[in-house]
Design a protein around this motif. Sequence first.
Motif, mmCIF file in Angstrom:
data_model
loop_
_atom_site.group_PDB
_atom_site.id
_atom_site.type_symbol
_atom_site.label_atom_id
_atom_site.label_comp_id
_atom_site.label_asym_id
_atom_site.label_seq_id
_atom_site.Cartn_x
_atom_site.Cartn_y
_atom_site.Cartn_z
ATOM 1 N N ARG A 46 0.865 -1.180 0.000
ATOM 2 C CA ARG A 46 0.000 0.000 0.000
ATOM 3 C C ARG A 46 0.895 1.221 0.000
ATOM 4 N NH1 ARG A 46 -3.983 2.699 4.523
ATOM 5 N NH2 ARG A 46 -1.939 3.303 5.330
ATOM 6 N N LEU A 47 0.741 2.048 -1.028
ATOM 7 C CA LEU A 47 1.590 3.224 -1.199
ATOM 8 C C LEU A 47 0.739 4.420 -1.618
ATOM 9 C CD1 LEU A 47 4.383 1.528 -3.342
ATOM 10 C CD2 LEU A 47 4.635 2.250 -0.966
ATOM 11 N N PRO A 48 1.176 5.647 -1.315
ATOM 12 C CA PRO A 48 0.486 6.816 -1.873
ATOM 13 C C PRO A 48 0.491 6.731 -3.394
ATOM 14 C CG PRO A 48 2.032 7.475 -0.169
ATOM 15 C CD PRO A 48 2.307 6.028 -0.454
ATOM 16 N N GLY A 49 -0.653 7.006 -4.010
ATOM 17 C CA GLY A 49 -0.736 6.899 -5.460
ATOM 18 C C GLY A 49 -1.800 7.806 -6.043
ATOM 19 N N GLY A 50 -2.264 7.452 -7.230
ATOM 20 C CA GLY A 50 -3.094 8.329 -8.031
ATOM 21 C C GLY A 50 -2.206 9.054 -9.020
ATOM 22 N N VAL A 51 -2.738 9.391 -10.180
ATOM 23 C CA VAL A 51 -1.925 9.998 -11.222
ATOM 24 C C VAL A 51 -1.270 11.292 -10.736
ATOM 25 C CG1 VAL A 51 -1.926 10.980 -13.543
ATOM 26 C CG2 VAL A 51 -3.281 8.939 -13.058
ATOM 27 N N ALA A 52 -2.048 12.186 -10.146
ATOM 28 C CA ALA A 52 -1.480 13.453 -9.674
ATOM 29 C C ALA A 52 -0.424 13.220 -8.604
ATOM 30 C CB ALA A 52 -2.586 14.366 -9.146
ATOM 31 N N MET A 53 -0.682 12.281 -7.703
ATOM 32 C CA MET A 53 0.280 11.995 -6.648
ATOM 33 C C MET A 53 1.543 11.356 -7.207
ATOM 34 S SD MET A 53 0.956 12.280 -3.483
ATOM 35 C CE MET A 53 2.320 11.683 -2.491
ATOM 36 N N ASN A 54 1.397 10.424 -8.148
ATOM 37 C CA ASN A 54 2.567 9.796 -8.762
ATOM 38 C C ASN A 54 3.445 10.828 -9.455
ATOM 39 O OD1 ASN A 54 1.863 7.218 -7.934
ATOM 40 N ND2 ASN A 54 0.781 6.732 -9.819
ATOM 41 N N ILE A 55 2.804 11.748 -10.163
ATOM 42 C CA ILE A 55 3.556 12.804 -10.837
ATOM 43 C C ILE A 55 4.251 13.688 -9.814
ATOM 44 C CG2 ILE A 55 3.347 14.879 -12.276
ATOM 45 C CD1 ILE A 55 0.980 13.439 -13.679
ATOM 46 N N ALA A 56 3.523 14.036 -8.735
ATOM 47 C CA ALA A 56 4.104 14.890 -7.699
ATOM 48 C C ALA A 56 5.308 14.223 -7.032
ATOM 49 C CB ALA A 56 3.037 15.233 -6.654
ATOM 50 N N MET A 57 5.195 12.935 -6.724
ATOM 51 C CA MET A 57 6.310 12.233 -6.089
ATOM 52 C C MET A 57 7.529 12.202 -7.010
ATOM 53 S SD MET A 57 4.652 9.056 -3.929
ATOM 54 C CE MET A 57 3.801 8.316 -5.333
ATOM 55 N N ALA A 58 7.283 11.969 -8.295
ATOM 56 C CA ALA A 58 8.394 11.957 -9.242
ATOM 57 C C ALA A 58 9.017 13.340 -9.375
ATOM 58 C CB ALA A 58 7.912 11.457 -10.608
ATOM 59 N N LEU A 59 8.195 14.374 -9.408
ATOM 60 C CA LEU A 59 8.719 15.745 -9.484
ATOM 61 C C LEU A 59 9.584 16.062 -8.268
ATOM 62 C CD1 LEU A 59 5.498 17.515 -10.771
ATOM 63 C CD2 LEU A 59 7.665 17.423 -12.006
ATOM 64 N N ALA A 60 9.160 15.588 -7.092
ATOM 65 C CA ALA A 60 9.949 15.809 -5.882
ATOM 66 C C ALA A 60 11.301 15.101 -5.983
ATOM 67 C CB ALA A 60 9.174 15.324 -4.656
ATOM 68 N N ARG A 61 11.310 13.896 -6.588
ATOM 69 C CA ARG A 61 12.581 13.193 -6.769
ATOM 70 C C ARG A 61 13.511 13.952 -7.702
ATOM 71 N NH1 ARG A 61 9.276 8.494 -7.252
ATOM 72 N NH2 ARG A 61 9.649 8.399 -9.499
ATOM 73 N N PHE A 62 12.932 14.712 -8.626
ATOM 74 C CA PHE A 62 13.735 15.494 -9.559
ATOM 75 C C PHE A 62 14.087 16.880 -9.008
ATOM 76 C CE2 PHE A 62 11.437 12.713 -12.726
ATOM 77 C CZ PHE A 62 12.524 11.887 -12.942
ATOM 78 N N GLY A 63 13.806 17.104 -7.719
ATOM 79 C CA GLY A 63 14.243 18.322 -7.067
ATOM 80 C C GLY A 63 13.253 19.465 -7.065
ATOM 81 N N LEU A 64 12.029 19.254 -7.545
ATOM 82 C CA LEU A 64 11.015 20.310 -7.546
ATOM 83 C C LEU A 64 10.150 20.234 -6.290
ATOM 84 C CD1 LEU A 64 9.902 20.222 -11.294
ATOM 85 C CD2 LEU A 64 11.435 21.838 -10.179
ATOM 86 N N ARG A 65 9.359 21.296 -6.080
ATOM 87 C CA ARG A 65 8.455 21.371 -4.932
ATOM 88 C C ARG A 65 7.018 21.351 -5.446
ATOM 89 N NH1 ARG A 65 9.432 26.769 -2.375
ATOM 90 N NH2 ARG A 65 9.527 27.302 -4.584
ATOM 91 N N PRO A 66 6.423 20.159 -5.607
ATOM 92 C CA PRO A 66 5.049 20.077 -6.095
ATOM 93 C C PRO A 66 4.034 20.292 -4.977
ATOM 94 C CG PRO A 66 5.923 17.886 -5.764
ATOM 95 C CD PRO A 66 7.045 18.841 -5.429
ATOM 96 N N ALA A 67 2.881 20.821 -5.343
ATOM 97 C CA ALA A 67 1.760 20.955 -4.408
ATOM 98 C C ALA A 67 0.528 20.348 -5.066
ATOM 99 C CB ALA A 67 1.511 22.420 -4.058
ATOM 100 N N LEU A 68 -0.330 19.758 -4.249
ATOM 101 C CA LEU A 68 -1.490 19.027 -4.750
ATOM 102 C C LEU A 68 -2.779 19.835 -4.671
ATOM 103 C CD1 LEU A 68 -0.752 15.680 -2.891
ATOM 104 C CD2 LEU A 68 -0.460 16.067 -5.357
ATOM 105 N N LEU A 69 -3.630 19.656 -5.690
ATOM 106 C CA LEU A 69 -5.029 20.079 -5.641
ATOM 107 C C LEU A 69 -5.849 18.826 -5.897
ATOM 108 C CD1 LEU A 69 -5.358 23.475 -7.571
ATOM 109 C CD2 LEU A 69 -5.024 23.075 -5.135
ATOM 110 N N SER A 70 -6.564 18.371 -4.876
ATOM 111 C CA SER A 70 -7.322 17.132 -4.981
ATOM 112 C C SER A 70 -8.284 17.057 -3.810
ATOM 113 C CB SER A 70 -6.372 15.920 -4.981
ATOM 114 O OG SER A 70 -7.095 14.718 -5.222
ATOM 115 N N ALA A 71 -8.937 15.917 -3.665
ATOM 116 C CA ALA A 71 -9.845 15.681 -2.545
ATOM 117 C C ALA A 71 -9.326 14.508 -1.722
ATOM 118 C CB ALA A 71 -11.250 15.374 -3.058
#
Length: 297
Positions: free
Chosen positions: A37-62
């Motif tokens: 069981r891991l954090p997921g969802g398309v937006a979350m997966n993209i955000a996690m990958a962006l964080a690995r690449f050194g960016l600071r992502p923020a989420l808009l979701s429910a």
Amino acid sequence: MAGDHDILCIGSVLWDVIGRAPSHMRQGADVPGRITRLPGGVAMNIAMALARFGLRPALLSAVGRDPEGDDLIRNCMALGVGTAHLYRSEDLPTDRYMAIEGANGLIAAIADAHSLEAAGARILRPLTDGPLGDSTHPYAGCIALDGNLTLALLNEIATHPAFARADLRVAPASPGKAERLLPFLTHGRAVLYVNLEEASILCQQSFDSAAQAAQGLVARGAMRALVTDGGRPAADAGPQGVITLPCRQVLVTRVTGAGDTFMAAHIAAELAGQPPAAALAHALDAAATYVSGEIPS
């Protein structure tokens, strides 16, 4: 860019429950494996990958105000993903995604994203009614958007003045939701990230290659289109023409999240100032590394 983030990720944020088996599987198979069981969802997966690449992502979701939601928020923050602008619902449960993967790829999956769909436009309030922007002061940063939103909401994003200055990067959640991206063909305000099957659905015709599909999407109205085709060459079509590059061949150990990693790597490369060909090469290499299992989930 806002002070607390470099990019917004809009769409599904949920728990991924993934069962993986090292053997080939067919319908009805009952085999040993591992369940995570891991954090997921398309937006979350993209955000996690962006964080690995050194960016600071923020989420808009429910995300629900339930124990699963609280746990998910804690995990997001630990991964370097901003949660300050999430819509936290009192009566909607935290969404979930369940998938089965074998050595021969994805066997089956079910996405329970009903809370995201029920929340609707409420997840966009930070962009449409402050503090990140509104109709008279549109958000001018980069936005990664996934197709788990309803068609009506995606159409609103494609036309709403609050998004008029945004650098919109859009991907479908799955081939079954590819048609939800049609508003971005009609209005030509986004960069599309799709695979060959999704491009064929959007254009209502078959393509023999990613290059043909990317050109087809631009011809149908897309501002720009990036198309992947598994281990075959990928393409980027837009104002710069068509760029096609081969994929690095690797042993595939997982597939869920590969497209999200490709998209995040490409966005990160372009935000860092890399030209189109270099950004595409970087994204393909990141996706190959991901599916080979060389980096953690």
